[in-house]
Design a protein around this motif. Sequence first.
Motif, PDB file in Angstrom:
ATOM      1  N   HIS A  67       0.834  -1.202   0.000  1.00  0.00           N
ATOM      2  CA  HIS A  67       0.000   0.000   0.000  1.00  0.00           C
ATOM      3  C   HIS A  67       0.871   1.255   0.000  1.00  0.00           C
ATOM      4  O   HIS A  67       0.653   2.190  -0.772  1.00  0.00           O
ATOM      5  N   LEU A  68       1.845   1.277   0.883  1.00  0.00           N
ATOM      6  CA  LEU A  68       2.711   2.448   1.013  1.00  0.00           C
ATOM      7  C   LEU A  68       3.581   2.611  -0.231  1.00  0.00           C
ATOM      8  O   LEU A  68       3.724   3.724  -0.762  1.00  0.00           O
ATOM      9  N   PHE A  69       4.151   1.515  -0.690  1.00  0.00           N
ATOM     10  CA  PHE A  69       5.030   1.551  -1.858  1.00  0.00           C
ATOM     11  C   PHE A  69       4.280   2.064  -3.082  1.00  0.00           C
ATOM     12  O   PHE A  69       4.728   3.006  -3.761  1.00  0.00           O
ATOM     13  N   LEU A  70       3.126   1.491  -3.370  1.00  0.00           N
ATOM     14  CA  LEU A  70       2.372   1.894  -4.554  1.00  0.00           C
ATOM     15  C   LEU A  70       1.804   3.302  -4.406  1.00  0.00           C
ATOM     16  O   LEU A  70       1.729   4.058  -5.383  1.00  0.00           O
ATOM     17  N   GLY A  71       1.404   3.667  -3.186  1.00  0.00           N
ATOM     18  CA  GLY A  71       0.861   5.003  -2.970  1.00  0.00           C
ATOM     19  C   GLY A  71       1.879   6.083  -3.278  1.00  0.00           C
ATOM     20  O   GLY A  71       1.589   7.034  -4.006  1.00  0.00           O
ATOM     21  N   TYR A  72       3.092   5.929  -2.763  1.00  0.00           N
ATOM     22  CA  TYR A  72       4.114   6.949  -2.996  1.00  0.00           C
ATOM     23  C   TYR A  72       4.715   6.840  -4.395  1.00  0.00           C
ATOM     24  O   TYR A  72       5.087   7.860  -4.993  1.00  0.00           O
ATOM     25  N   ALA A  73       4.815   5.639  -4.926  1.00  0.00           N
ATOM     26  CA  ALA A  73       5.300   5.489  -6.297  1.00  0.00           C
ATOM     27  C   ALA A  73       4.335   6.158  -7.264  1.00  0.00           C
ATOM     28  O   ALA A  73       4.748   6.822  -8.218  1.00  0.00           O
ATOM     29  N   GLY A  74       3.035   6.002  -7.003  1.00  0.00           N
ATOM     30  CA  GLY A  74       2.038   6.671  -7.827  1.00  0.00           C
ATOM     31  C   GLY A  74       2.130   8.181  -7.698  1.00  0.00           C
ATOM     32  O   GLY A  74       1.961   8.918  -8.686  1.00  0.00           O
ATOM     33  N   ALA A  75       2.423   8.670  -6.493  1.00  0.00           N
ATOM     34  CA  ALA A  75       2.577  10.108  -6.286  1.00  0.00           C
ATOM     35  C   ALA A  75       3.756  10.648  -7.086  1.00  0.00           C
ATOM     36  O   ALA A  75       3.684  11.756  -7.647  1.00  0.00           O
ATOM     37  N   VAL A  76       4.838   9.877  -7.157  1.00  0.00           N
ATOM     38  CA  VAL A  76       5.997  10.284  -7.958  1.00  0.00           C
ATOM     39  C   VAL A  76       5.599  10.434  -9.417  1.00  0.00           C
ATOM     40  O   VAL A  76       5.955  11.413 -10.095  1.00  0.00           O
ATOM     41  N   GLU A  77       4.838   9.469  -9.925  1.00  0.00           N
ATOM     42  CA  GLU A  77       4.397   9.531 -11.325  1.00  0.00           C
ATOM     43  C   GLU A  77       3.514  10.751 -11.562  1.00  0.00           C
ATOM     44  O   GLU A  77       3.645  11.424 -12.590  1.00  0.00           O
ATOM     45  N   ILE A  78       2.613  11.044 -10.637  1.00  0.00           N
ATOM     46  CA  ILE A  78       1.728  12.204 -10.787  1.00  0.00           C
ATOM     47  C   ILE A  78       2.552  13.491 -10.791  1.00  0.00           C
ATOM     48  O   ILE A  78       2.343  14.383 -11.623  1.00  0.00           O
ATOM     49  N   ALA A  79       3.500  13.599  -9.866  1.00  0.00           N
ATOM     50  CA  ALA A  79       4.321  14.806  -9.756  1.00  0.00           C
ATOM     51  C   ALA A  79       5.162  15.025 -11.017  1.00  0.00           C
ATOM     52  O   ALA A  79       5.437  16.166 -11.398  1.00  0.00           O
ATOM     53  N   LYS A  80       5.576  13.946 -11.675  1.00  0.00           N
ATOM     54  CA  LYS A  80       6.410  14.061 -12.873  1.00  0.00           C
ATOM     55  C   LYS A  80       5.629  14.503 -14.100  1.00  0.00           C
ATOM     56  O   LYS A  80       6.190  15.084 -15.020  1.00  0.00           O
ATOM     57  N   ARG A  81       4.326  14.223 -14.125  1.00  0.00           N
ATOM     58  CA  ARG A  81       3.568  14.383 -15.361  1.00  0.00           C
ATOM     59  C   ARG A  81       3.138  15.814 -15.645  1.00  0.00           C
ATOM     60  O   ARG A  81       2.843  16.153 -16.777  1.00  0.00           O
ATOM     61  N   LYS A  82       3.054  16.661 -14.618  1.00  0.00           N
ATOM     62  CA  LYS A  82       2.507  17.988 -14.827  1.00  0.00           C
ATOM     63  C   LYS A  82       3.462  19.074 -14.346  1.00  0.00           C
ATOM     64  O   LYS A  82       4.199  18.904 -13.385  1.00  0.00           O
ATOM     65  N   THR A  83       3.425  20.196 -15.060  1.00  0.00           N
ATOM     66  CA  THR A  83       4.264  21.325 -14.673  1.00  0.00           C
ATOM     67  C   THR A  83       3.627  22.122 -13.541  1.00  0.00           C
ATOM     68  O   THR A  83       4.315  22.891 -12.872  1.00  0.00           O
ATOM     69  N   VAL A  84       2.354  21.946 -13.296  1.00  0.00           N
ATOM     70  CA  VAL A  84       1.678  22.640 -12.207  1.00  0.00           C
ATOM     71  C   VAL A  84       2.148  22.031 -10.888  1.00  0.00           C
ATOM     72  O   VAL A  84       2.009  20.834 -10.665  1.00  0.00           O
TER      73      VAL A  84
END
Length: 268
Positions: free
Chosen positions: A177-194
């Motif tokens: 849960h923790l691994f996928l939650g933060y890994a997903g957050a990394v992907e979200i942060a990388k995708r947008k300039t906002v």
Amino acid sequence: MQTAISPAAELPLMLPTRPAMRYNFPRAWRHFKNLVKDKENTAEVAPIFESLPWTGAYEAAKKFLTSERGKAIRDSEPCLVEILDDHETLRKLPAGSLAHVYCDFMEREGLSAQGLVDELNTYRSPDMYFNDQVDWYFRRMRDTHDLLHVLTGFGRDALGEQCVLAFTYSQQPALAHLFLGYAGAVEIAKRKTVKVPVFRAVREAQKLGKICPRLVEMPIRELLAMQYEDARRYLGMTEPRYYRQAHAMWRAAGVDPYDLMAPVQQAA
């Protein structure tokens, strides 16, 4: 194929054939890399959870199941799927209740509790079915997923799903849960300039999960009958401030939080 489920009270507490909960970091990493290559390949998720499990799950389940409170909930709620998918009965509860908000959410999203069961069973091997009381406890962990979305206020957008994973980690501490939650957050942060508080939102969700008692061990029928805000207060839920802030910032920049891959529009 899954066999018919007997009433939990008639089953052994835990079958001795259940595998030990052990970490397998290389296997988890291998499947995670495959998931990154093809994010639609949800078949990679189950092995990650098998490799990064909640190692204390068996003991937590047995402790609850042998308590008087646990036995009472087990007997009064033998199958959450049947309770949660019976919208006709749920709609008879008072307007404004958690039951109505839950039905509204599930119908709006085109979801059902049984649908989640069917999806997860697609990736579950035949040797992973165990006819014991612990299985009843584990099914409740699965069946309360969408109820968590409703109670926490985290939507089914990309950030909302990562927040639910982080919240769930504090309830059911599987490293996956923790691994996928933060890994997903990394992907979200990388995708947008906002620049939005993605990681703060996920961390806040993790903290909120610690405050709330384990939903799997709560009387769901009683919660459903409560007024929505009363149920949230009873569970210690508070507004997810950073999650709401992230959504507001995305929308101000012309980004739909439910479609983060859409082109960024200039704010008016």
